[in-house]
Design an enzyme around this catalytic site. Structure first.
Site, PDB file in Angstrom:
ATOM      1  N   LYS A 236       0.898  -1.217   0.095  1.00  0.00           N
ATOM      2  CA  LYS A 236      -0.169   0.067  -0.069  1.00  0.00           C
ATOM      3  C   LYS A 236       0.769   1.381  -0.123  1.00  0.00           C
ATOM      4  O   LYS A 236       1.922   1.169   0.723  1.00  0.00           O
ATOM      5  CB  LYS A 236      -0.990  -0.023   1.261  1.00  0.00           C
TER       6      LYS A 236
ATOM      7  N   CYS B   6      -2.286  10.045  -6.249  1.00  0.00           N
ATOM      8  CA  CYS B   6      -3.354   9.650  -5.149  1.00  0.00           C
ATOM      9  C   CYS B   6      -4.265  10.964  -5.352  1.00  0.00           C
ATOM     10  O   CYS B   6      -3.991  12.011  -5.209  1.00  0.00           O
ATOM     11  CB  CYS B   6      -2.697   9.830  -3.676  1.00  0.00           C
TER      12      CYS B   6
END
Ligand code: RRO
Length: 315
Positions: A45, A133
């Site tokens: 992640k 992101c």
């Protein structure tokens, strides 16, 4: 039986399939499940220097429930913090499959601090910097700010001692943007790979019955993944494959069976990631998609990936 083996940055892989960062890779037990799975490689992640709880829930939903067309998420970078993933890189079994570590610092200095630790780490984990992101309130995606992206790449490539690294890009939608992003990337030879694409940022899903958004953060706005994004993902894979001949491409977006994996490889992807479909099906998906890809290759008479990798025909 067709051979699904491939190499990435000279590392051998049993097959080209892996998870998309963010899915099944936030904590040790999930990473161990990926390690045990039939995935050919795996990635952690995206992490920040300090641990983060991320955005309030619900923050991930599939769309059109029983026949999902994709997902929307606004996780907000929940992660255990860089030190946690660095520790995982120290105990990963690299003999079984390569491991990528994804970083997504909230500032350039945070990215440089993480890169500095990785530079001195003795593990062979491969660094991927997430420039895309879409879900941290108040933070624009670096991949959409070409000057900031150029500055970051200059700093991180020198900070990493010219060691090979890669970047995770947002989707682009304009030929001029493909050209400009690729020109910047091509200035940095140590940017050895490019992962296309992150989710299509800031989509809005609406439930008609409740007349409401379906995720809580950002008034319902979130990154789109799954079936919806396949053609955009293929376009980005192929656009960067054509423009960055010295770099490897990792394809991500809309892969749920052997068919989409085949398409990504045909468009130029060396490795193929799964996000939404992995989230919904779990790590057993790798065995299924591997078998389906193999069957497609067999029907077409291909015995290896290189026979069709990047060989997309045009009319
Ligand atoms: O955590 C997230 O909200 C997230 C990240 Br860091 C990302 O890169 N892509 C995405 O769809 N969600």
């Amino acid at each position: 039986m067709p051979n699904l083996a491939t190499t990435f940055l000279d590392l051998p892989l049993n097959n080209p399939l892996m998870n998309a960062s963010g899915v099944w890779c936030s904590v040790g037990s999930q990473l161990e499940a990926l390690q045990e799975s039939e995935a050919g490689a795996m990635v952690t992640k995206s992490c920040t220097l300090q641990p983060r709880d991320g955005n309030p829930e619900p923050r991930y939903r599939v769309l059109n429930g029983d026949k999902p067309w994709g997902s929307i998420n606004s996780m907000g970078l929940p992660n255990e913090g860089f030190a946690y993933y660095l520790r995982y890189t120290e105990r990963h079994d690299y003999e079984s499959k390569p491991l990528f570590i994804s970083i997504s610092g909230l500032t350039l200095d945070d990215n440089l601090a993480m890169i500095d630790s990785l530079k001195d780490a003795v593990t062979p984990a491969i660094l991927e910097i997430n420039l895309s992101c879409p879900n941290v309130p108040g933070k624009a995606q670096l991949g959409y700010d070409f000057d900031a992206m150029d500055t970051l790449l200059a700093e991180v490539t020198s900070g990493y001692g010219q060691r090979a690294l890669g970047v995770k890009l947002p989707p682009y939608f304009d030929i001029a943007h493909f050209d400009e992003a690729a020109a910047i990337l091509n200035r940095y030879p140590s940017v050895a790979f490019v992962t296309c694409i992150n989710s299509i940022g800031n989509a809005l899903a609406i439930d008609i019955d409740s007349e409401s958004v379906i995720i809580k953060p950002k008034d319902g706005f979130g990154g789109l993944g799954g079936d919806y994004v396949l053609p955009t993902a293929l376009a980005n894979v192929n656009a960067f494959y054509r423009r960055c001949p010295e770099k490897a491409i990792i394809g991500c977006g809309g892969v749920k069976s052997g068919q989409e994996a085949f398409m990504h490889i045909l468009a130029g992807a060396t490795l193929v990631q799964m996000g939404t479909a992995l989230y919904e099906e779990g790590p057993s998906i790798f065995g299924r998609v591997k078998a389906e890809l193999s069957e497609i290759m067999e029907k077409k008479g291909y015995s290896s990936l290189s026979q069709f990798h990047g060989k997309l025909k045009t009319l």
